[in-house]
Design a protein around this motif. Structure first.
Motif, PDB file in Angstrom:
ATOM      1  N   ALA A   1      28.035 -73.456  69.792  1.00  0.00           N
ATOM      2  CA  ALA A   1      27.664 -74.855  70.057  1.00  0.00           C
ATOM      3  C   ALA A   1      27.954 -75.215  71.509  1.00  0.00           C
ATOM      4  CB  ALA A   1      28.419 -75.785  69.111  1.00  0.00           C
ATOM      5  N   CYS A   2      29.080 -74.749  72.049  1.00  0.00           N
ATOM      6  CA  CYS A   2      29.419 -75.019  73.453  1.00  0.00           C
ATOM      7  C   CYS A   2      28.428 -74.352  74.394  1.00  0.00           C
ATOM      8  CB  CYS A   2      30.833 -74.544  73.749  1.00  0.00           C
ATOM      9  SG  CYS A   2      32.129 -75.529  72.963  1.00  0.00           S
ATOM     10  N   ALA A   3      27.947 -73.163  74.032  1.00  0.00           N
ATOM     11  CA  ALA A   3      26.953 -72.481  74.863  1.00  0.00           C
ATOM     12  C   ALA A   3      25.676 -73.312  74.969  1.00  0.00           C
ATOM     13  CB  ALA A   3      26.643 -71.102  74.275  1.00  0.00           C
ATOM     14  N   ILE A   4      25.268 -73.930  73.860  1.00  0.00           N
ATOM     15  CA  ILE A   4      24.070 -74.789  73.887  1.00  0.00           C
ATOM     16  C   ILE A   4      24.336 -76.034  74.729  1.00  0.00           C
ATOM     17  CG2 ILE A   4      22.456 -76.114  72.474  1.00  0.00           C
ATOM     18  CD1 ILE A   4      23.082 -74.188  70.169  1.00  0.00           C
TER      19      ILE A   4
ATOM     20  N   LYS B   1      13.543 -80.399  74.960  1.00  0.00           N
ATOM     21  CA  LYS B   1      14.373 -80.147  76.140  1.00  0.00           C
ATOM     22  C   LYS B   1      14.206 -78.686  76.532  1.00  0.00           C
ATOM     23  CE  LYS B   1      18.057 -83.569  76.196  1.00  0.00           C
ATOM     24  NZ  LYS B   1      19.511 -83.774  76.326  1.00  0.00           N
ATOM     25  N   TRP B   2      13.598 -78.481  77.685  1.00  0.00           N
ATOM     26  CA  TRP B   2      13.385 -77.122  78.158  1.00  0.00           C
ATOM     27  C   TRP B   2      14.686 -76.583  78.744  1.00  0.00           C
ATOM     28  CZ3 TRP B   2       9.230 -75.315  76.125  1.00  0.00           C
ATOM     29  CH2 TRP B   2       8.138 -76.155  75.888  1.00  0.00           C
ATOM     30  N   VAL B   3      14.970 -75.342  78.429  1.00  0.00           N
ATOM     31  CA  VAL B   3      16.201 -74.694  78.871  1.00  0.00           C
ATOM     32  C   VAL B   3      15.893 -73.870  80.110  1.00  0.00           C
ATOM     33  CG1 VAL B   3      18.036 -73.071  78.223  1.00  0.00           C
ATOM     34  CG2 VAL B   3      17.055 -74.622  76.502  1.00  0.00           C
ATOM     35  N   VAL B   4      16.764 -73.962  81.115  1.00  0.00           N
ATOM     36  CA  VAL B   4      16.556 -73.187  82.338  1.00  0.00           C
ATOM     37  C   VAL B   4      16.540 -71.702  81.989  1.00  0.00           C
ATOM     38  CG1 VAL B   4      17.550 -74.917  83.863  1.00  0.00           C
ATOM     39  CG2 VAL B   4      19.032 -73.222  82.813  1.00  0.00           C
ATOM     40  N   SER B   5      15.738 -70.953  82.723  1.00  0.00           N
ATOM     41  CA  SER B   5      15.511 -69.550  82.384  1.00  0.00           C
ATOM     42  C   SER B   5      16.803 -68.736  82.371  1.00  0.00           C
ATOM     43  CB  SER B   5      14.512 -68.933  83.370  1.00  0.00           C
ATOM     44  OG  SER B   5      14.973 -69.074  84.705  1.00  0.00           O
TER      45      SER B   5
ATOM     46  N   VAL C   1      21.109 -69.245  74.874  1.00  0.00           N
ATOM     47  CA  VAL C   1      20.853 -70.285  73.876  1.00  0.00           C
ATOM     48  C   VAL C   1      20.167 -69.684  72.645  1.00  0.00           C
ATOM     49  CG1 VAL C   1      19.592 -72.418  73.408  1.00  0.00           C
ATOM     50  CG2 VAL C   1      20.780 -72.128  75.583  1.00  0.00           C
ATOM     51  N   GLN C   2      19.207 -68.811  72.851  1.00  0.00           N
ATOM     52  CA  GLN C   2      18.541 -68.175  71.711  1.00  0.00           C
ATOM     53  C   GLN C   2      19.529 -67.359  70.884  1.00  0.00           C
ATOM     54  OE1 GLN C   2      14.528 -66.445  72.568  1.00  0.00           O
ATOM     55  NE2 GLN C   2      14.878 -67.231  74.636  1.00  0.00           N
TER      56      GLN C   2
END
Length: 676
Positions: free
Chosen positions: A225-228, A274-278, A284-285
């Protein structure tokens, strides 16, 4: 639905009679918090009325006094103030409902404390002196921002008492607690606020290691959860309401794809992706997949209860027990718990939750039907829907677990589910018990050996500060953070004065990022760019329209804060609030020019000088707005206009003296004689 009735005071009655009528009205006629509310009780359970997102504990109003408000064994307020406080809370929630009832209770508690100091607990005796003393107590006990908000609630209580004729002296009172000054980026106050709002360096360094080392279900879930939360500035309640199928992938045309998450902002913004930076998309995945594996079984149980709302869930190897009438304690334990437990655990659970419907038999525990009915009562409130506002079901939610499924001190249930609440995440980050912290369990501490404590909201502050330092526009930051009002960005901006100064210096000499004299500065001197920037920009502080880079060590301000005409002011494109002030100044200059031109046409003395001044001011602002609105100027660019040809106060003094010396001698003597 609660029936709303308006209390109407009677002007011909005194305050005491109106107070008694108000209390009786709230006790007998209002139905807010339920018709069966125990008005005389000092602790109200309002969980059915107030629903907090991703918080699943009971919500209670405790009418304690100020000194015991944080204690389990509290002392209630004194009568008749206690009855007034209860009536006020019930009446206000009917007309001004809020999720944050604690703010109103704080104001009521501190007002009672101020009354008791004056020797009474009667709200009729409230006056300006009592209210001022209550405000002083708030300032002494609370942080400046919290005290300011509580003071606002105290002002509402005062106004309610005045309007409804509930006090002997009907005085108008306003909150005297000033709003905390934002935007200060230097000094101990700023450093302390920055430290409190941002995660420590030790926490940021330990978090990825904890993520990789985690083996226990609770540590895996919280670190994931913290990683997200580190990938986008999210609120914890938004994260915990993610659907299981939350991932969005979109081709980017470069043999790759954009990765994002379906998001439902908590404070009114529209649903979004919300797009996640590359650089973070892979993490996140992986984090979502780890959470999904931990929570799959709970979603299976939730789907069973959705399809079979009156039948208990049994795993495949226990299906044969469904046809039995009586169950042994061992069979009860196998049905209830995911791991093998002592049968005494099952016995205690049955004593607390099951009313045996048949005769007791020595070798048998309970009827299957009794166990089934007890388990169904343990389903979460509102099941099968987790959140009414978004229609998310437990069977579709990402953060749903078997009850006690990630606990370390209690046995995990097999047939009962629960949502992951904010408290569970906070406790694992060290909010309550250091030994429960994922950092403690992995062996990480602060540099001084103390325990690492992190809040989920610190990640949001951290990412917003990084966005500010990176030059992202205020509109983009607000959109990225899920805000409706870009003015809220300021609260999350903890970029230090040194960092801001470094950003301006870095742009010096870069044609694509700096506009004005600094961009056109001579490059013949062969010195490093950072050394040149330090020479040109020794310091910086914020102004109404941008930032002042005048060196006050060398001389005081020569423009007397006439920043628009100053050549030492820089503006940064993309700062919406400062750009808005520039547009307001342009509109004001336009209006004043029109008034001056009209006065000049009418022959007013001195009007022509004002026309000249306002015209120059408007042209100056127009030049600045042209650059700010130009699509060729990128967001984040640093803009510096050439100095305006505006004489300083010293120039005015020199001109005045020269003017006197050029006048005839007798005039000067005449002036001198009169002055004597």
């Amino acid at each position: 639905m609660s029936e709303i009735v308006v209390f109407v005071p009677r002007a011909e009655l005194d305050a005491q009679a109106n107070l008694e009528g108000f209390i009786e009205f709230c006790r007998c006629r209002l139905t807010v918090f339920g018709k069966d509310l125990d008005f005389d009780g000092n602790k109200w359970d309002v969980s059915e009325t107030i629903e907090l997102k991703a918080k699943y504990h009971a919500i209670r109003m405790v009418f304690s006094n100020l000194e015991t408000s944080t204690k389990k064994n509290f002392v209630p307020m004194q009568e008749p103030y206690l009855s007034f406080a209860k009536g006020y809370m019930r009446n206000q929630h009917a007309f001004r409902p809020t999720d944050n009832v604690s703010g109103r209770l704080v104001a009521l508690r501190v007002l009672e404390a101020a009354l008791l100091e004056a020797g009474t607990a009667d709200p009729v005796r409230v006056d300006s002196h009592i209210l001022n003393r209550a405000a002083q107590m708030l300032k002494d006990r609370l942080a400046p921002a919290t005290a300011y908000r509580a003071g606002g609630q105290l002002e509402l209580v005062s106004e309610f008492l005045r309007v409804n004729h509930l006090t002997s002296i009907r005085a108008i009172w306003h909150n005297p607690i000033p709003r905390p000054v934002e935007g200060v980026r230097v000094g101990k106050v700023f450093d302390d606020r920055r430290t409190a709002k941002l995660p420590s360096e030790a926490a940021l360094g330990a978090l990825p290691k904890v993520y990789r080392l985690a083996t226990e279900p609770g540590d895996i879930l919280v670190s994931s959860a913290c990683a997200i939360l580190c990938s986008a500035p999210d609120r914890i309640n938004e994260l915990l309401l993610l659907p299981e199928k939350c991932e969005v992938r979109q081709p980017n045309g470069e043999n790759g794809e954009h990765f994002g998450l379906r998001w439902w902002p908590a404070k009114g913004a529209d649903p979004m992706v919300k797009w996640v930076v590359s650089s973070m998309s892979g993490i996140v995945q992986e984090a979502i997949e780890r959470i999904r594996r931990l929570t799959d079984e709970a979603r299976t149980v939730a789907r069973w209860y959705e399809q079979n709302p009156t039948r208990i869930y049994l795993s495949a190897e226990l299906q044969h027990l469904r046809v039995k009438e009586w169950l042994t304690l061992r069979e009860v334990a196998d049905i209830l718990f995911a791991e093998a437990v002592n049968i005494n655990v099952a016995r205690e659970w049955c004593k607390k939750n099951i009313a045996v419907s048949g005769p007791f038999r020595k070798n048998l525990a309970v009827r299957f039907a009794d166990l089934e009915a007890a388990v169904l009562k343990w389903l979460p409130r509102g099941f099968p829907v987790m959140v009414d506002g978004i229609g998310l079901r437990y069977s579709e939610a990402l953060f749903v677990i078997l009850r006690n499924g990630i606990g370390v001190r209690k046995s995990s249930f097999r047939c009962i589910i629960e949502p992951v609440g904010q408290g569970l995440i906070w406790n694992r980050l060290g909010a309550r018990d250091d030994q429960m912290s994922i950092f403690y369990r992995a062996g990480f501490t602060e540099d001084d050996g103390s325990s690492i404590h992190v809040t989920t909201h610190q990640f949001r502050h951290y990412l917003n500060t990084l966005a500010q330092a990176g030059g992202l526009s205020q509109l983009d930051i607000a959109k990225w953070s899920g805000r409706k009002d870009i003015r809220q960005n300021e609260v999350y901006d903890h970029e230090s004065n040194d960092s801001l100064l470094a950003r301006v210096r870095e742009a010096v000499g870069d044609d694509t990022r700096m506009f004005g004299p600094l961009a056109a500065a001579s490059r013949k001197n062969l010195i490093p760019r950072d050394q040149f920037a330090r020479l040109k920009v020794p310091t910086a502080h914020t102004t109404e329209f941008g930032y002042c880079i005048h060196d006050y060590v060398m001389a005081p301000c020569q423009m007397h804060r006439d920043c628009i005409n100053c050549g030492e002011q820089v503006c940064i494109k993309g700062e919406v609030e400062k750009e808005g002030r520039t547009r307001l100044a342009f509109a004001e200059a336009t209006r004043l020019l029109q008034m001056a031109e009209k006065a000049e046409e009418e022959g007013d003395f001195g009007a022509s000088e004002w026309v000249e001044h306002h015209r120059a001011q408007m042209e100056r602002l127009s030049s600045l707005m042209e650059i700010l609105e130009s699509p060729s100027v990128p967001s984040g660019a640093v803009i510096r206009l050439s100095p305006a040809n505006v004489p300083s106060r010293l120039d005015h003094a020199v001109a005045a003296r020269l003017g006197y010396e050029e006048q005839p001698k007798h005039t000067i003597l005449g002036i001198q004689e009169v002055s004597r």
